[in-house]
Scaffold this active site. Structure first.
Site, mmCIF file in Angstrom:
data_model
loop_
_atom_site.group_PDB
_atom_site.id
_atom_site.type_symbol
_atom_site.label_atom_id
_atom_site.label_comp_id
_atom_site.label_asym_id
_atom_site.label_seq_id
_atom_site.Cartn_x
_atom_site.Cartn_y
_atom_site.Cartn_z
ATOM 1 N N GLU A 1 23.024 -32.799 -0.951
ATOM 2 C CA GLU A 1 23.957 -31.673 -0.763
ATOM 3 C C GLU A 1 24.007 -31.214 0.700
ATOM 4 O OE1 GLU A 1 22.074 -29.865 -4.373
ATOM 5 O OE2 GLU A 1 24.084 -29.023 -4.567
ATOM 6 N N GLU B 1 20.104 -33.214 -10.289
ATOM 7 C CA GLU B 1 19.587 -31.929 -10.793
ATOM 8 C C GLU B 1 19.633 -31.782 -12.310
ATOM 9 O OE1 GLU B 1 21.521 -32.322 -8.154
ATOM 10 O OE2 GLU B 1 20.956 -30.947 -6.547
HETATM 11 C C1 LIG Z 1 18.732 -26.993 -5.108
HETATM 12 C C2 LIG Z 1 18.887 -28.440 -5.461
HETATM 13 O O1 LIG Z 1 20.197 -28.631 -5.967
HETATM 14 C C3 LIG Z 1 17.880 -28.816 -6.486
HETATM 15 C C4 LIG Z 1 17.225 -30.135 -6.200
HETATM 16 O O2 LIG Z 1 17.240 -30.685 -5.155
HETATM 17 S S1 LIG Z 1 16.409 -30.846 -7.526
HETATM 18 C C5 LIG Z 1 15.509 -32.194 -6.883
HETATM 19 C C6 LIG Z 1 16.287 -33.474 -6.828
HETATM 20 N N1 LIG Z 1 15.390 -34.540 -6.451
HETATM 21 C C7 LIG Z 1 15.065 -35.553 -7.257
HETATM 22 O O3 LIG Z 1 15.536 -35.676 -8.359
HETATM 23 C C8 LIG Z 1 14.071 -36.553 -6.732
HETATM 24 C C9 LIG Z 1 12.925 -36.709 -7.707
HETATM 25 N N2 LIG Z 1 11.949 -37.701 -7.212
HETATM 26 C C10 LIG Z 1 12.077 -39.003 -7.483
HETATM 27 O O4 LIG Z 1 12.965 -39.485 -8.127
HETATM 28 C C11 LIG Z 1 10.983 -39.895 -6.955
HETATM 29 O O5 LIG Z 1 9.877 -39.076 -6.631
HETATM 30 C C12 LIG Z 1 11.409 -40.656 -5.672
HETATM 31 C C13 LIG Z 1 12.346 -41.803 -6.078
HETATM 32 C C14 LIG Z 1 12.086 -39.768 -4.693
HETATM 33 C C15 LIG Z 1 10.161 -41.269 -4.988
HETATM 34 O O6 LIG Z 1 9.443 -42.069 -5.890
HETATM 35 P P1 LIG Z 1 7.996 -42.622 -5.489
HETATM 36 O O7 LIG Z 1 8.054 -43.203 -4.134
HETATM 37 O O8 LIG Z 1 7.538 -43.470 -6.636
HETATM 38 O O9 LIG Z 1 7.080 -41.344 -5.347
HETATM 39 P P2 LIG Z 1 6.595 -40.369 -6.501
HETATM 40 O O10 LIG Z 1 5.211 -40.745 -6.912
HETATM 41 O O11 LIG Z 1 7.616 -40.227 -7.541
HETATM 42 O O12 LIG Z 1 6.552 -38.992 -5.694
HETATM 43 C C16 LIG Z 1 5.565 -38.729 -4.682
HETATM 44 C C17 LIG Z 1 5.064 -37.312 -4.899
HETATM 45 O O13 LIG Z 1 6.144 -36.396 -4.722
HETATM 46 C C18 LIG Z 1 6.319 -35.586 -5.879
HETATM 47 N N3 LIG Z 1 7.757 -35.323 -6.016
HETATM 48 C C19 LIG Z 1 8.772 -36.221 -5.998
HETATM 49 N N4 LIG Z 1 9.952 -35.582 -6.077
HETATM 50 C C20 LIG Z 1 9.667 -34.271 -6.140
HETATM 51 C C21 LIG Z 1 10.473 -33.094 -6.229
HETATM 52 N N5 LIG Z 1 11.805 -33.144 -6.206
HETATM 53 N N6 LIG Z 1 9.820 -31.916 -6.282
HETATM 54 C C22 LIG Z 1 8.472 -31.826 -6.257
HETATM 55 N N7 LIG Z 1 7.672 -32.898 -6.148
HETATM 56 C C23 LIG Z 1 8.269 -34.096 -6.098
HETATM 57 C C24 LIG Z 1 5.760 -36.435 -6.995
HETATM 58 O O14 LIG Z 1 5.372 -35.637 -8.097
HETATM 59 C C25 LIG Z 1 4.571 -37.080 -6.327
HETATM 60 O O15 LIG Z 1 3.555 -36.106 -6.230
HETATM 61 P P3 LIG Z 1 2.007 -36.539 -6.270
HETATM 62 O O16 LIG Z 1 1.812 -37.548 -5.185
HETATM 63 O O17 LIG Z 1 1.257 -35.285 -6.108
HETATM 64 O O18 LIG Z 1 1.845 -37.143 -7.618
#
Ligand SMILES: C[C@H](O)CC(=O)SCCNC(=O)CCNC(=O)[C@H](O)C(C)(C)COP(=O)(O)OP(=O)(O)OC[C@H]1O[C@@H](n2cnc3c(N)ncnc32)[C@H](O)[C@@H]1OP(=O)(O)O
Length: 720
Positions: A114, A134
């Site tokens: 975004e 989201e």
């Molecule tokens: C206001 C806005 O509109 C709202 C938002 O932005 S909502 C958030 C949208 N973001 C997402 O959906 C991304 C979610 N994350 C993912 O899909 C995957 O983590 C990724 C593909 C980015 C990376 O994957 P990968 O490299 O395997 O790492 P992964 O083990 O999943 O994550 C590393 C660490 O970050 C954390 N993490 C990943 N995304 C996170 C998030 N969005 N919030 C908090 N923690 C997060 C994981 O829990 C993990 O924590 P840990 O090491 O303590 O266990």
């Protein structure tokens, strides 16, 4: 301070602002405030002509830190998210009087994307991953994504991406005009800097996405598209509201202007992030991330060894499905069969599987031949010398399996991993004639294996940490979520699922209508009712599974007599077009009134009276009476130390059983009741209907102490 941004101004007059919050450059209040401060700082600097926003270490941003949602219920972020969306993203970033370009590498998810949408142009690498994800957390895009994405890519595509939390790569993003150009990683910043200067010099358009209108459908057409999207999401998921709220906000922008809708979006986000749906989905997200953390192993930081060549032994549907899945993931596959005829049939079946898949994916003949070319059928072990992993899926014959494993040790190289798909015999027994117990594990793919996103890795005390790490990595490469569990008489996660199906059969044998049960469970959120599920598994396979399950785990097991009755009259499920349902030529299932006759026969046989209380049983009671035994079994698994955390079973229930993720998984959901309530229900049913319902020691203990069944710290000690 949780994260920040850094600025560097080059000789070309372009300031590069980098998001710095390793490892994923998540957004936080601190990052957003620092971004605002740095943009404002560069706007007043005379040596800065244009700005590029990027993320450090090759990752743009994985979005907002979701720990701010759901799990920290009641705790607001320092500043409301609406403030960040409007004051920072819109009024500072998008309204900047110097051109701003996003340089995207790695990932741009949620709030990360975004931010990029609010820039005046976006340059990405071809492999970058972009998505507004989201909705998978029960919220909606909260930094203007509901308004800007439809204006950049058109309403239908935006709805698809937002409602399905779909991620696209840079190439696809370019084809959708979501990004303006693709650049290789080493040239990304250079291209973005030049693009920003070109905007300044009017050689490129200065696009304000929020007010872009050319891609947006006219109002009447837009309303039709939104209406059908509403119907679709209501049908798919009647129990959640956030997709509908999101569609309303998108519509508000089209009807009354995007600026007003930004406020609506912010209000909706504030509300949704406090919802139980959001809490449950965030729980599942983190529980899933915990799965691969194996106490005592993860700390070793072992690197997974490469698995390139896999051997599959044994005939049948399962092994051909496994072989086809492996081929589709580009593994070289050796398929070993007992004789030429079986080998020929199996290879034929695998080709059919591939053909289905490749046709579905609209890929070409060339791809099919190339993939099929990775398969080699054999009748002996000579080709096993350079295999990295063996998956044994032979029939359930202990002597045969022991012989296979003894041969594997003889023919394979010392690092090769040996796995069995058996759910009958313990790994200790299967590997008894070998001296390599450290390389033996069980892999369990869930049925139907090509579709189910879940994989169980079952280990013994002797299985080496390296083997576990290699198998977890293999599971991920197969695009499955792997769960590591202890060897438990062949059944770990499946025992929860079988108990769930047994409870449904028991209930119908005692008088509740088959189709009412299925409807109650689908209304609860299961993708299929238990009887549709048994039809899909096939009654023969289910009966066999029950037999082995009951032999291995007689405690509280149930013999589903009705299954045998139906089998005796050749009702085998979806495969032969009649089971609990009738199936037409297009496999559409319809209830069959004849089932009530077979039920009456079974009740006579079992000598159980049709319980009048169960005749008009409310749906809520049905759900409890079918799911509480599964919770009871899950608690048994936890107390035996078969899983590391109770949350592992939440993920297992969601990915392996179809338990609705918006209820957080089976153990998480159990917390919506007092443990005393669950205990007393089980106790009452056990008196009325037998030991199948008897609460296990864990439930009894927790209930007597008034403790939740969810307690990761005090859960059963791991056997491993
Ligand atoms: C206001 C806005 O509109 C709202 C938002 O932005 S909502 C958030 C949208 N973001 C997402 O959906 C991304 C979610 N994350 C993912 O899909 C995957 O983590 C990724 C593909 C980015 C990376 O994957 P990968 O490299 O395997 O790492 P992964 O083990 O999943 O994550 C590393 C660490 O970050 C954390 N993490 C990943 N995304 C996170 C998030 N969005 N919030 C908090 N923690 C997060 C994981 O829990 C993990 O924590 P840990 O090491 O303590 O266990």
């Amino acid at each position: 301070m949780i994260g920040k941004t850094a600025v560097e101004v080059g000789g070309d007059g372009v300031a590069v602002i980098s998001i710095n919050n390793p490892p994923l450059n998540l957004l936080s209040v601190d990052v957003m405030l620092s971004l605002k401060e740095n943009i404002e700082g560069t706007l007043v600097r005379k040596d800065v002509k244009a700005i590029v926003i990027t993320g450090l270490e090759g990752k743009f941003s994985a979005g907002f830190d979701v720990t701010a949602f759901g799990v920290t219920q009641g705790k607001k972020t320092q500043r409301e998210l609406g403030f960040m969306s409007i004051k920072i993203v819109t009024d500072t970033l998008e309204a900047s009087r110097k051109p701003l370009v996003a340089a995207i590498e790695g990932m741009a998810f949620g709030g990360g994307l975004e931010l990029a949408l609010a820039c005046h142009a976006r340059i990405s690498t071809s492999t970058a991953q972009l998505g507004l994800t989201e909705l998978q957390y029960g919220i909606l895009p909260g930094f203007g994504g509901t308004q800007r994405l439809p204006r950049l890519v058109g309403l239908p595509k935006a709805l698809e991406m937002i409602l399905m939390s779909k991620r696209v790569d840079g190439e696809e993003a370019r084809s959708l005009s979501l990004v303006d150009a693709i650049a290789p990683a080493d040239k990304l910043l250079g291209v973005a800097r030049q693009w920003a200067l070109d905007i300044l010099e009017c050689r490129r358009p200065w696009v304000i996405s929020l007010y872009k209108n050319d891609k947006l459908e006219p109002l009447v057409e837009a309303r039709t598209i939104l209406k059908s999207a509403r119907l679709r999401v209501q049908k798919q998921n009647p129990n959640v509201v956030h997709p509908l709220v999101c569609i309303d906000v998108i519509e508000a922008g089209i009807v009354s202007g995007p600026r007003n809708a930004l406020w609506k979006e912010a209000e909706a986000l504030e509300e949704l992030r406090e919802s139980s749906t959001c809490r449950s989905l965030v729980h599942v997200f983190f529980a899933q991330r915990q799965l691969s953390k194996i106490p005592g192993i993860s700390e070793m930081n072992l690197q997974p060894k490469k698995i390139s060549k896999v051997a599959v032994i044994g005939g049948g549907l399962m092994s051909s499905e496994i072989a086809a899945m492996l081929l589709l993931r580009n593994y070289q596959v050796i398929l070993k069969e007992k004789d030429k005829k079986r080998l020929f049939d199996e290879i034929h079946r695998i080709r059919g599987n591939l053909q289905n898949h490749i046709m579905e994916g609209k890929e070409n003949q060339w791809k099919l031949e190339k993939t099929f070319g990775l398969l080699k059928g054999v009748l002996d072990y000579n080709e096993f010398k350079d295999v990295d992993l063996v998956i044994e899926a032979e029939s359930e014959n202990l002597f045969l399996k022991q012989e296979i494993f003894a041969n594997l040790e003889k023919y394979c190289r010392p690092h090769c991993i040996f796995t069995s798909n058996s759910s009958t015999f313990s790994l200790k027994l299967i590997g008894e004639r070998t001296k390599c117990e450290d390389r033996i594990a069980r892999i369990h793919f869930f049925c139907p294996s090509p579709v189910m996103p879940f994989m169980e890795i079952i280990r013994t005390k002797s299985t080496s940490p390296q083997v576990i790490i290699d198998l977890i990595n293999f599971g991920r490469k197969m695009r499955k979520t792997p769960i590591v569990v202890s060897d438990w008489k062949g059944f770990a996660v499946n025992s929860m699922f079988i108990t769930y199906l047994h409870a449904a059969v028991l209930l119908t044998e005692r008088g509740v209508d088959v189709y009412q049960i299925d409807e109650a469970l689908t209304s609860f959120g299961m993708p299929f009712g238990p009887f549709r599920m048994i039809d899909m598994i096939g009654l023969e396979v289910f009966a066999e599974l029950c037999k082995i399950f009951n032999e291995n785990l007689p405690d509280r097991s149930y013999k589903p007599e009705l299954i045998l009755t139906l089998q005796s009259i050749d009702r085998e499920g979806a495969n032969n077009a009649k089971g609990f349902y009738k199936y037409d030529n297009s496999s559409k299932a319809t209830p069959d009134p004849e089932i009530s006759n077979y039920l009456a026969n079974t009740r006579n046989l079992l000598d159980v009276a049709n319980d009048s209380k169960l005749k008009n049983f409310p749906d809520g009671e049905i759900v409890e009476m079918i799911l509480f035994p599964a919770i009871n079994k899950a608690c048994h698994i936890i107390s035996e130390g078969i899983v590391f955390r109770s949350s592992d079973l939440d993920v297992a229930s969601v990915l392996g059983m179809g338990f609705p993720s918006y209820r957080g998984g089976i153990i998480y959901w159990s917390d919506s009741f007092a443990s005393k309530y669950i205990y007393s229900k089980l106790e009452t049913w056990s008196k009325e209907h037998g030991d199948f319902f008897k609460p296990c020691a864990y439930v009894t203990e927790r209930a007597s102490e008034g403790m939740s069944l969810v307690n990761p710290e005090k859960q059963g000690k791991s056997q491993l």
